[in-house]
Structures are given as C-alpha cells and as structure tokens.
Motif scaffolding. Structure first.
Motif, PDB file in Angstrom:
ATOM      1  N   THR B 391     -63.056 -76.859  30.565  1.00 15.82           N
ATOM      2  CA  THR B 391     -63.029 -76.060  29.204  1.00 15.82           C
ATOM      3  C   THR B 391     -64.826 -77.323  29.076  1.00 15.82           C
ATOM      4  O   THR B 391     -64.810 -78.060  29.264  1.00 15.82           O
ATOM      5  CB  THR B 391     -62.548 -76.970  28.503  1.00 15.82           C
ATOM      6  OG1 THR B 391     -62.103 -78.610  29.237  1.00 15.82           O
ATOM      7  CG2 THR B 391     -61.370 -76.525  28.242  1.00 15.82           C
ATOM      8  N   ARG B 407     -63.579 -76.332  23.921  1.00 14.17           N
ATOM      9  CA  ARG B 407     -64.095 -74.087  23.781  1.00 14.17           C
ATOM     10  C   ARG B 407     -63.770 -74.237  25.211  1.00 14.17           C
ATOM     11  O   ARG B 407     -64.086 -74.129  26.468  1.00 14.17           O
ATOM     12  CB  ARG B 407     -64.977 -74.417  23.720  1.00 14.17           C
ATOM     13  CG  ARG B 407     -65.690 -73.163  22.502  1.00 14.17           C
ATOM     14  CD  ARG B 407     -67.513 -72.918  22.564  1.00 14.17           C
ATOM     15  NE  ARG B 407     -67.640 -73.095  23.281  1.00 14.17           N
ATOM     16  CZ  ARG B 407     -68.994 -73.532  23.740  1.00 14.17           C
ATOM     17  NH1 ARG B 407     -69.405 -74.464  22.908  1.00 14.17           N
ATOM     18  NH2 ARG B 407     -69.246 -74.040  24.690  1.00 14.17           N
ATOM     19  N   PRO B 410     -58.876 -68.906  27.364  1.00 15.43           N
ATOM     20  CA  PRO B 410     -57.781 -69.108  27.980  1.00 15.43           C
ATOM     21  C   PRO B 410     -57.595 -68.227  29.092  1.00 15.43           C
ATOM     22  O   PRO B 410     -57.814 -66.177  28.547  1.00 15.43           O
ATOM     23  CB  PRO B 410     -56.395 -68.886  26.357  1.00 15.43           C
ATOM     24  CG  PRO B 410     -58.049 -69.050  25.083  1.00 15.43           C
ATOM     25  CD  PRO B 410     -59.292 -68.564  25.683  1.00 15.43           C
ATOM     26  N   GLU B 416     -63.948 -66.148  24.643  1.00 12.98           N
ATOM     27  CA  GLU B 416     -64.090 -67.303  24.539  1.00 12.98           C
ATOM     28  C   GLU B 416     -62.905 -68.452  23.094  1.00 12.98           C
ATOM     29  O   GLU B 416     -62.824 -67.267  22.626  1.00 12.98           O
ATOM     30  CB  GLU B 416     -65.418 -68.528  24.449  1.00 12.98           C
ATOM     31  CG  GLU B 416     -65.764 -69.124  25.840  1.00 12.98           C
ATOM     32  CD  GLU B 416     -67.085 -69.876  25.636  1.00 12.98           C
ATOM     33  OE1 GLU B 416     -67.502 -70.223  24.436  1.00 12.98           O
ATOM     34  OE2 GLU B 416     -67.097 -70.273  26.372  1.00 12.98           O
ATOM     35  N   GLN B 417     -62.305 -69.052  22.806  1.00 12.26           N
ATOM     36  CA  GLN B 417     -61.536 -69.849  21.767  1.00 12.26           C
ATOM     37  C   GLN B 417     -61.815 -71.134  21.902  1.00 12.26           C
ATOM     38  O   GLN B 417     -62.162 -71.797  22.924  1.00 12.26           O
ATOM     39  CB  GLN B 417     -60.010 -69.107  21.895  1.00 12.26           C
ATOM     40  CG  GLN B 417     -59.882 -67.595  21.833  1.00 12.26           C
ATOM     41  CD  GLN B 417     -58.445 -67.550  21.919  1.00 12.26           C
ATOM     42  OE1 GLN B 417     -57.618 -68.087  21.296  1.00 12.26           O
ATOM     43  NE2 GLN B 417     -58.151 -66.183  22.425  1.00 12.26           N
ATOM     44  N   VAL B 418     -61.666 -71.349  20.655  1.00 11.06           N
ATOM     45  CA  VAL B 418     -61.544 -73.494  21.065  1.00 11.06           C
ATOM     46  C   VAL B 418     -59.973 -73.879  20.508  1.00 11.06           C
ATOM     47  O   VAL B 418     -59.156 -72.822  19.610  1.00 11.06           O
ATOM     48  CB  VAL B 418     -62.272 -73.790  19.188  1.00 11.06           C
ATOM     49  CG1 VAL B 418     -62.454 -74.975  19.710  1.00 11.06           C
ATOM     50  CG2 VAL B 418     -63.607 -72.989  19.057  1.00 11.06           C
ATOM     51  N   PHE B 444     -56.455 -72.704  31.086  1.00  7.78           N
ATOM     52  CA  PHE B 444     -57.596 -71.708  31.343  1.00  7.78           C
ATOM     53  C   PHE B 444     -58.074 -71.034  32.623  1.00  7.78           C
ATOM     54  O   PHE B 444     -58.264 -71.550  33.350  1.00  7.78           O
ATOM     55  CB  PHE B 444     -59.124 -73.057  30.369  1.00  7.78           C
ATOM     56  CG  PHE B 444     -58.840 -72.739  29.163  1.00  7.78           C
ATOM     57  CD1 PHE B 444     -59.458 -72.761  28.092  1.00  7.78           C
ATOM     58  CD2 PHE B 444     -58.372 -74.478  28.319  1.00  7.78           C
ATOM     59  CE1 PHE B 444     -59.364 -73.471  26.510  1.00  7.78           C
ATOM     60  CE2 PHE B 444     -58.042 -75.184  27.143  1.00  7.78           C
ATOM     61  CZ  PHE B 444     -58.431 -73.608  26.597  1.00  7.78           C
TER      62      PHE B 444
END
Lengths: 334, 475
Positions: B391, B407, B410, B416-418, B444
């Motif tokens: 991350t 960030r 997953p 990408e996700q936060v 992740f």
C-alpha cells in the motif's frame, strides 16, 4: 476521539482521496510557540547608543560627501574619467551591499538553526510517524550546501520510508548526516587546539601567543560553522562567536568547577614537563572548549549524552600531539 | 660465501613455513569467528511467513550493493558485509525461494502459494569483524544463516504433551461448545456424543476424525478466522503424517469406556509420540532464534471471539517459553532458543499512525498470562513487520478534513482503492470495541512496478527484525 470525527472503516473509491503529500515536500513547519526573543544581555546606556549612531552617520556622510566631491572634480577634468570612476564607485557600492546582504543572510541562517532545533525536539517528543519527513526537508535545505552532504541526504532519503517511526528516521539522520558532520567539526577543533598548543608553546613574545589563540579561534569557529552548512563571513562569525560566548554564561557552576579542576590537573601534569608547554596546553584547552561550545551552537540537533564530544578526550589528544611534536626534533638531534 | 648460501637455504626453508603458519593462523581465526545460527520462522497459515522469509533472504543477498535496503541491520549499514550467497540445504525440503521471487516479480505480480511442512534455506554471510581482537584473528569471518520455515500450527500441539486423552478431550469439547465454534462443530459434536454402536471402531474413528478435521478447517476459514486449532497436524500434516494417515485418525470424545475410546486414546498418544515429540526433539531444540508471526489484523477484523482465539493460540505458542530453565519440557527438549521475536504481520494494512497501538496490543496480549522465566531480559521482543509493502499512503477527505488512509489494489479487485482501516485499540479491547465500522483490514495484491529482484523487497521493519535476530552474531 469520537466516532463521528472519523470515517467508517472500509474501502473507498480513489476519487474520494487525495494523494498523500509527497514525503520530500518542503517543510511547512510553524513552531507551536513563537521562538523566544533573545534577551538583552544587559541594558545599554541610551546616550551611548546615540553617540554611536550619530558618529556612524557622520562618518558615512563624510564618506559620501567626499566621494561626491571627488567624482565632481573628476567630471570637471574629463567626462570619461568621471564616468569611469563613477562606474567603479557604483560597482564597489554594489559589492559592499551584496556582501552585507550575504552576511545578514548567514546571520539569519544562524537563527534558523534554533528553529530547526525546536522542530527536531518536537518531532522526537511526539514519537509518531511521518513527522520526520518535513524535518528532513528542512534540515536538507540548511545543511546540504556541499555535494558530499547532498549525496548523504540522497542516501538518507532512500532509507527513510513513510512507514518509519519518527524516532527511527531521526536516528538515521543522526547516524548518516550528523555524525560525519560532527567528525568534521571535531577535527577542526582538534586541529585548532593542537596549533594553538604548539604556537603558544613556541611563541617567543608574550603578546604573540594571545594573537595566535585569537586567530585560531576565529578560524576554527568559521570551520565549524561551515561543517554544519553555514558560511559565515567576518560579521556573521562575530555574531556566532557572540552566541557561543553567550552560551558560556549559561553553563552551570558545577560544570565550570568540574572543568576547572580538570584543567588544573592537566595544567599541573603539563607543568611538570615545562612551564611553556603548560601554557600551550592551557591555551589549547580553552580553544578546544570554545570549539565544543561552537559545535553545540551550530549543530542543528542538540547533542545527546551519547554523542557529545568530550573535552577530556580532546585534552589528552592535544597533550599527546604536543609531546610528540616536541619529542620529534630531540630525536632528530639525537 | 658459504654463510650466505646457508642463510639462503635457511630462508628458503623458513619463508614457506612462515607463510603456511600465517595461513593456518588466519584459517584458525576464521574458524573461531565463523558460526552457524538457526532462525526458525513460524506463524499460522496465511500469516505471510513464506513471503517474509523470501524477503529477508532477498534483501540480504542485495545488502552489500544496496546498504540502504537494510538501514537498521548493523553489519549492512556499517558496510561490513563482504558477500552473501546461498548454500545447498541439508533438510530434505528446501525453501522454494526462487518460486516465491518469481511470483513476486511476475507481471502482474501474484502471491505465491502457501507452503506447508518444514523447509530450510541456508545462506553464507561473509563479513569483516568489528572488534579489534576479532580483526587480529581474521580479517573476514562467516555466519551460516539457516532459516527454517515451519507451520505455526505445529507449535499449538505443545500443550497436548502435558495432557492425557481424557483431559484433552474434555478441554477440546468444552471449547467446541462455546460460540462461535458451536455452530461450526455441530455435525462433529452430534456424531461424537452418539457414536454408531454397531460400526467397527476403526471405521468410526475415521468418520469422527474426518468430521473433526472439517470442523477445524471451518474454524480457520472466513468469516470466523479462529487461530487455535488443535491438533495442528490435522490441517498441516507434514511429510510423516501424509505417509501414514492413520496417525491423524482420532478425535476428542466425551468420557466413556468403549473400544472406540481405547482406540482414540491410543492414537492420541501415538500422535504425540510419533509427530509432536520428534518435532520438538529433532528440530525445535536445534533452533537458536525464533520469529513468530501473528496475523493480529485478521483476528481483529473477524471479531472479539477471533481476537480472543488468536490470543489463546499465541499463548499456546508462548507456553514453550514459559516453562523456565528447569521446567520439565525444557529438560525434555533442551531448547536452546535464546531470542524470540513476536511480530504482528501485514503492518502495511494499517496506517503508520497505528503502529504503536498494534505493537502495544500484541505485547498486552502476551503479557496477560505472565512473564517468561525461560528467557532472559531483552530476549523477547514484540514488533511489527510487513514482508512486502502493498500500500501507499493516501489522504481521505472526511468532513472537509484529511484523514490518513492507504491506497492499493485489494485482492479480487482490478483497480486501486482507498482503505481507511480504522484505529487499533490502544488498550486491551472489550467486546464493545467491535462496533460497526471501527476497523476493517483488507488483503492487497503485491505492488506492480516494484522490482524485487534488483531493488530488493520493500517491506516494513525487515531490517529491525533481522538485526534483533542475528545482528549480534556479527561481532
């Protein structure tokens, strides 16, 4: 913290986030409390201040007037001569002004050391994460004016990750940046002390040894300041010397007493060798002591008990080198 | 003339002898300074020990060229490493280092399959000694660093050695009847409470052990994510149990005196004698240092029961070190482990401002059951690590203010996700701490655009772990 002040834990689309500030951004450090204004050391007589001011104005006025008259005379004789000298005078004024400007900048930078110290203390006291990045950016600006130091900062930045605790980052800063600078400054102190010891011991005239000690001290203070990223000219050096000496007044009585005893013993041991030698060692120890205080003043993070350079070690080194230097000619003669 | 010839002859005779003596002295010095250190890396399945082992080794292999990779590993930052190379292994199974590195450096990178059983990896680390005395002996010395990777589940079996079948059954069934295990154990419990009277004992033992294994597997799986699974070999059998599956055909039973009971009790004792004792006697007692990885975040994510269960498992592992120097088990196995690092893994799944809390929580969990007379002061440390940082820091806007977040991509997602992972409780948590939205930890994918083969594996606190475990041997 109440739950309302935090978002619900979970995943969010990237659009809701903003990138974290890059770690190498310039520091936006504002000290929590305004820096304490330096206390006036003693109250000066206001009349004396006026004497100095009006005297300076008088001298300045005379110089300007004299220059004006001189240039006017030249213009009367020949336009070319007047113009050439006007250019020369103008260039000299610009040079003097820029020199003064540089000196002022250096004196300001000296003041910035204090701000960096407070920042460092805050970072260490908070014991958090990520706060050291701003400090390192600030320290880089203050210290990395030479390519070798800049390279060390590059290496440090490669090591310090945003996941590292501030204490760890500060430890790396100490190890990678400060320790080499300390060694540089320390060797400047040792050189100055050794030179003073030899110079004073060998000086045939009484007043000359004081001059040697003074000259070496001033040079040493400049070298120490340069090691820590400052480039003081004569005025900034004077200002630095004043700071160092102001620091001397703050030393506790116990420290002074302890040091006096140590000096006294060193003096006696040296005295057994020769009176002249003893004078040299005594002068050298004073220069060394001044040097260590100057290191403490210029260093952007205060010394810890672990890495503080010791005067007793310096004293031993000075005596040793002095004895060696005095032995050498004897051996040659033998 | 004659005298000169004699001197020449003498010199010709002395010079090679002196040179040979010098060589022998150096060799003896190197032998005196050279040593072997065996570090065992363990953790329950999915605690990330395979990637962590590979990351430690990869960074060590690169440490001489890139000392900034391991800034807190003293021999690296003091520039005293002269060379690191892999050696052939002596255990039958060698650690699949190349496979793991290939997975991590693939495009796109993938997590390597998890390993089971015991494996080892040997490294020869040549270094320049630091002490003046040591440098007089030899200007280079070598540490043979042996990393042994074994399932943490096997350590959970240690408390079984102190119990007989009846006591173990009572304890295990009692645990299986408490929530959230009771729901998972229902098929097994109903079968164990009413075994088929007419069936042959052998067949019934097989049926019950299969149901019991299913129950243990369900305990480890989502969403409960429990940690304390006993006997550990039921889930990760290892080579011996795979060769003779009858070793695993038993299960706890309520008190009774049937033939089935006798068979189960005998199998229980055989399991201890053939699998548990030899592991501690042949492997465990030869370890010098131990790194125990705890996936505390998954436990926290799965609720209060999973957290308490992780604590139970951790203390079962720690019980090895609670016996003291004179304890029975200590005498039986003669364990010589003198340093233990307990590390919460996957530290990259939380924001750095939560690191101190995570470390404190881990320590609080371990210390609730008392101290460790088996270890000297400073020999037990609690830390956190991440084998590979997946991350990047991010800021989430919440009510106009930025909040620290992470960030990454997953597992199972494309983009990408936060993640706002929430806050780790700074104190020992109570059930009330598991309120909705308090924390959320997500696995992740390995980061793209990292080049672990050339740049090393960027993890979290790998160097500190390494320094604690082996740094003191590079004198």
């Amino acid at each position: 913290m109440t739950p309302e002040t935090k978002p619900k834990a979970g995943l969010y689309p990237v659009g809701q986030a903003e990138p974290a500030p890059p770690p190498k951004l310039p520091a936006t450090f504002e000290p929590a409390e305004p820096l304490p204004a330096p206390e006036p050391s003693r109250r000066r007589n206001p009349a004396w201040r006026w004497v100095v001011r009006t005297g300076a104005a008088l001298v300045l006025g005379l110089i300007v007037l004299d220059l004006g008259l001189f240039l006017e005379g030249l213009f009367d004789r020949s336009l070319a001569l007047g113009a050439a000298f006007s250019l020369l005078v103008g260039a000299a004024v610009v040079a003097i002004l820029s020199w003064i400007g540089m000196e002022i900048r250096q004196i300001r930078k000296l003041g910035a050391v204090e701000a960096i110290r407070i920042h460092a203390a805050e970072v260490l006291a908070r014991d958090g994460h990520g706060g050291a990045m701003g400090f390192l950016a600030e320290a880089r600006r203050a210290l990395a004016d030479r390519p070798a130091v800049a390279r060390r900062f590059d290496r440090l930045e490669d090591m310090v990750l945003e996941t590292m605790s501030d204490r760890d980052a500060m430890e790396l800063f100490r190890r990678e940046i400060l320790v080499p600078l300390d060694m540089e400054a320390y060797s400047a102190v040792r050189r100055a002390a050794q030179w003073t010891a030899i110079g004073v011991s060998a000086s045939p005239v009484a007043g000359l040894d004081a001059l040697i000690a003074l000259w070496r001290s001033v040079r040493m203070i400049r070298q120490i300041a340069e090691a820590y990223g400052l480039r003081p000219g004569p005025i900034a050096t004077m200002s630095l010397a004043r700071r160092v000496l102001t620091g001397v007044a703050g030393i506790s009585v116990v420290d002074v007493m302890g040091d006096m005893w140590a000096q006294h013993l060193g003096h006696r041991v040296a005295g057994l060798l020769s009176a002249k030698l003893a004078e040299g060692v005594y002068a050298a120890v004073r220069v060394a002591r001044l040097g260590l205080l100057a290191m403490g003043t210029c260093r952007p993070v205060p010394f810890t008990s672990e890495d503080e350079p010791s005067l007793s070690r310096l004293r031993t080194e000075i005596t040793g080198s002095l004895v060696r230097s005095l032995n050498r000619p004897e051996k040659a003669e033998g | 003339m004659d005298r000169k010839t004699a001197a020449d002859r003498f010199g010709r005779w002395v010079a090679p002898v002196a040179a040979e003596a010098g060589r022998q002295f150096r060799r003896a010095g190197e032998a005196v300074l050279s040593q072997t250190i065996r570090v065992a890396v363990t953790g329950l399945a999915r605690s990330g020990k395979t990637v962590l082992t590979a990351a430690l080794v990869q960074n060590l292999l690169l440490a001489r060229e890139r000392p900034t990779l391991l800034p807190f590993f003293a021999p690296a930052h003091e520039r005293r490493l002269l060379g690191v190379e892999r050696l052939p292994t002596r255990l039958r199974t060698s650690f699949p280092f190349d496979m793991v590195m290939n997975c991590l450096s693939a495009d796109p990178p993938v997590w390597p399959p998890s390993t089971s059983g015991i494996s080892e990896l040997r490294l020869a680390i040549e270094y320049r000694p630091r002490g003046i005395g040591a440098r007089l002996l030899a200007d280079r010395a070598a540490v043979t660093f042996v990393l042994i990777d074994y399932p943490g589940e096997w350590l959970l079996d240690l408390p079984m050695l102190e119990r007989g079948y009846e006591a173990w059954s009572a304890e295990t069934l009692g645990l299986a009847r408490t929530p959230p295990r009771d729901a998972l154990a229902r098929p097994f419990l109903s079968a164990a409470e009413a075994p088929l009277a007419n069936a042959p004992a052998e067949a019934e033992a097989e049926r019950l052990s299969a149901l019991y294994t299913e129950y243990l597997r369900a305990c480890r799986a989502n969403p409960v994510n429990l940690s304390f699974v006993q006997p550990g070999r039921f889930l990760l059998p290892g080579r011996e149990a795979e060769a003779d599956p009858r070793l695993l055909r038993f299960a706890p039973l309520p008190p009774g005196s049937t033939r089935l009971h006798a068979l189960m009790a005998e199998r229980f004792e055989r399991y201890k004698r053939v699998l548990v004792e030899p592991f501690f006697r042949d492997h465990f007692r030869r370890f010098d240092r131990q790194l125990v990885l705890v996936d505390l975040l998954s436990a926290l994510d799965s609720g209060y029961e999973a957290f308490r269960d992780a604590e139970r498992a951790m203390n079962a592992v720690l019980s090895v070190y609670r016996y003291g120097r004179t304890g029975l088990i200590r005498q039986l196995f003669g364990a010589r482990i003198d340093k233990v690092l307990f590390a919460a893994t996957k530290a990259d799944h939380i924001t750095p401002n939560q690191y101190n809390n995570l470390r404190a929580l881990l320590e609080a969990m371990a210390m609730r059951e008392g101290r460790f007379p088996g270890l000297e002061e400073g020999a037990l440390a609690f830390g956190l690590v991440a084998a590979l940082k997946c991350t990047e820091p991010a800021m989430l806007r919440f009510q106009g203010r930025p909040v620290e977040a992470l960030r990454g991509v997953p597992v199972g997602a494309e983009e990408e996700q936060v993640l706002y992972p929430g806050e780790i409780p700074a104190h020992y948590p109570t059930p009330a701490d598991w309120r909705e939205g308090r924390f959320r930890f997500v696995d992740f994918l390995p980061p793209r655009r990292s080049d672990p083969l050339r740049q090393g594996v960027r993890g979290i606190y790998l160097d500190k772990a390494l320094d604690f475990l082996i740094g003191d041997r590079f004198r």
